[in-house]
Design a protein around this motif. Structure first.
Motif, PDB file in Angstrom:
ATOM      1  N   GLN A 180     -10.406  -1.192  11.453  1.00  0.00           N
ATOM      2  CA  GLN A 180     -10.344   0.262  11.574  1.00  0.00           C
ATOM      3  C   GLN A 180      -9.070   0.646  12.320  1.00  0.00           C
ATOM      4  O   GLN A 180      -9.025   0.642  13.539  1.00  0.00           O
ATOM      5  CB  GLN A 180     -11.577   0.801  12.322  1.00  0.00           C
ATOM      6  N   SER A 192      -2.017  -2.010   8.090  1.00  0.00           N
ATOM      7  CA  SER A 192      -3.289  -1.822   7.399  1.00  0.00           C
ATOM      8  C   SER A 192      -3.617  -3.087   6.606  1.00  0.00           C
ATOM      9  O   SER A 192      -2.907  -3.445   5.661  1.00  0.00           O
ATOM     10  CB  SER A 192      -3.212  -0.623   6.453  1.00  0.00           C
ATOM     11  N   HIS A 213      -6.297  -3.595   4.769  1.00  0.00           N
ATOM     12  CA  HIS A 213      -6.789  -3.228   3.437  1.00  0.00           C
ATOM     13  C   HIS A 213      -5.625  -3.039   2.462  1.00  0.00           C
ATOM     14  O   HIS A 213      -5.662  -3.532   1.324  1.00  0.00           O
ATOM     15  CB  HIS A 213      -7.622  -1.944   3.517  1.00  0.00           C
ATOM     16  N   ALA A 214      -4.596  -2.326   2.904  1.00  0.00           N
ATOM     17  CA  ALA A 214      -3.429  -2.125   2.043  1.00  0.00           C
ATOM     18  C   ALA A 214      -2.717  -3.449   1.781  1.00  0.00           C
ATOM     19  O   ALA A 214      -2.262  -3.714   0.661  1.00  0.00           O
ATOM     20  CB  ALA A 214      -2.470  -1.130   2.688  1.00  0.00           C
ATOM     21  N   VAL A 249      -6.090   2.455  -2.905  1.00  0.00           N
ATOM     22  CA  VAL A 249      -6.689   1.909  -1.682  1.00  0.00           C
ATOM     23  C   VAL A 249      -5.913   2.386  -0.459  1.00  0.00           C
ATOM     24  O   VAL A 249      -6.494   2.838   0.542  1.00  0.00           O
ATOM     25  CB  VAL A 249      -6.714   0.365  -1.732  1.00  0.00           C
ATOM     26  N   ALA A 250      -4.591   2.295  -0.543  1.00  0.00           N
ATOM     27  CA  ALA A 250      -3.759   2.731   0.581  1.00  0.00           C
ATOM     28  C   ALA A 250      -3.926   4.222   0.846  1.00  0.00           C
ATOM     29  O   ALA A 250      -4.023   4.661   2.000  1.00  0.00           O
ATOM     30  CB  ALA A 250      -2.297   2.396   0.285  1.00  0.00           C
ATOM     31  N   SER A 297      -6.512   6.081   0.234  1.00  0.00           N
ATOM     32  CA  SER A 297      -7.822   6.362   0.827  1.00  0.00           C
ATOM     33  C   SER A 297      -7.821   6.088   2.326  1.00  0.00           C
ATOM     34  O   SER A 297      -8.502   6.773   3.092  1.00  0.00           O
ATOM     35  CB  SER A 297      -8.901   5.523   0.140  1.00  0.00           C
ATOM     36  N   ARG A 298      -7.046   5.096   2.765  1.00  0.00           N
ATOM     37  CA  ARG A 298      -6.984   4.791   4.198  1.00  0.00           C
ATOM     38  C   ARG A 298      -6.269   5.896   4.970  1.00  0.00           C
ATOM     39  O   ARG A 298      -6.638   6.219   6.098  1.00  0.00           O
ATOM     40  CB  ARG A 298      -6.266   3.457   4.423  1.00  0.00           C
ATOM     41  N   ILE A 312      -7.892   6.842   8.850  1.00  0.00           N
ATOM     42  CA  ILE A 312      -8.050   5.515   9.461  1.00  0.00           C
ATOM     43  C   ILE A 312      -6.692   4.924   9.815  1.00  0.00           C
ATOM     44  O   ILE A 312      -6.539   4.256  10.839  1.00  0.00           O
ATOM     45  CB  ILE A 312      -8.813   4.581   8.501  1.00  0.00           C
ATOM     46  N   HIS A 313      -5.703   5.171   8.945  1.00  0.00           N
ATOM     47  CA  HIS A 313      -4.361   4.645   9.159  1.00  0.00           C
ATOM     48  C   HIS A 313      -3.336   5.755   8.991  1.00  0.00           C
ATOM     49  O   HIS A 313      -3.575   6.741   8.281  1.00  0.00           O
ATOM     50  CB  HIS A 313      -4.041   3.524   8.154  1.00  0.00           C
ATOM     51  N   VAL A 331       0.117   1.940   6.615  1.00  0.00           N
ATOM     52  CA  VAL A 331      -0.202   1.580   5.236  1.00  0.00           C
ATOM     53  C   VAL A 331       1.016   0.977   4.539  1.00  0.00           C
ATOM     54  O   VAL A 331       0.908  -0.026   3.822  1.00  0.00           O
ATOM     55  CB  VAL A 331      -0.716   2.819   4.476  1.00  0.00           C
TER      56      VAL A 331
END
Length: 234
Positions: free
Chosen positions: A161, A166, A168-169, A199-200, A202-203, A208-209, A214
């Protein structure tokens, strides 16, 4: 009966000391993890009795030095809560003993495993070249590891988080790059990068980021995958 009880108490106290060091000393946990890895490697490479003994003695030397260092730090903190030059010398000298033991272990490991790793690595490289899926998993693992290290340097308490970069990215763009190298199909690669971009996005939209975090993750994922595929399958 009394002597037997005292003997068991001694073993229990020794075990408590090891547990305390593992709980409180990060370096001790690192040493234990490396020791387990070295013993697993020793079994995989089927070391001789002498080689196995050298590895075991080196591991014991490092662990004992770290325990000694922990004991010295505890005693120094007890008798000298405030800063004192002699207290610093005691701690630095104990830490130097750990460093010397670690260097000795590295030297022993180098000579013991050197001749066995080369053929094993050659076979592994041939397997990687035959199956790019393995390269993808290695790239993902390395990407996440670098991402976690980056977040730890920024003292992030929840690794999934927020924080730089990031992850996720990074994972999404690492997968997209891997798909490009595996398929060599322009449409498939474009779709993979579009999904990674979603995906990036959405963060960022979720708060979140930041955009910079990202982008850093995306660059990390692309770079790791591109370098690995170029080196291994190039």
């Amino acid at each position: 009966m009394g002597s037997r009880r005292r003997l068991t108490d001694s073993f229990r106290c020794a075990a408590d000391g090891v547990v305390h060091a593992l709980r409180t000393q990060r370096n001790m946990r690192v040493h234990f993890a490396l020791a387990v890895a070295a013993l697993v490697a020793a079994l995989l490479f089927q070391l001789s009795t002498v080689e196995l003994a050298l590895v075991f003695v080196s591991i014991s030397f490092v662990i004992a030095a770290e325990l000694f260092n922990t004991a010295v730090e505890a005693v120094v903190d007890l008798v000298s809560p405030q800063y004192h030059p002699l207290a610093r010398i005691a701690k630095d000298t104990a830490a130097a003993a750990v460093l010397l033991a670690a260097i000795n272990a590295l030297v022993v490991g180098y000579f013991v495993f050197l001749g066995k790793i080369d053929p094993w690595m050659l076979r592994g490289l041939q397997e990687l070249r035959r199956d790019p899926v393995y390269v993808t998993f290695i790239a993902l693992g390395l990407t996440m590891a670098v991402g976690f290290i980056g977040k730890s340097r920024h003292r992030v308490y929840n690794y999934f988080q927020g924080g730089m970069p990031s992850i996720h990215a990074a994972v999404a763009f690492c997968l997209a790059t891997a798909i490009g190298y595996i398929t060599w199909n322009g449409m498939a690669t474009l779709l993979a990068f579009l999904l990674a971009g979603l995906v990036a996005q959405s963060r960022v939209e979720g708060g979140i980021h930041t955009l910079g975090e990202v982008v850093a993750g995306a660059v990390l994922g692309v770079a790791v995958a591109a370098v690995l595929f170029s080196l291994i399958q190039g």
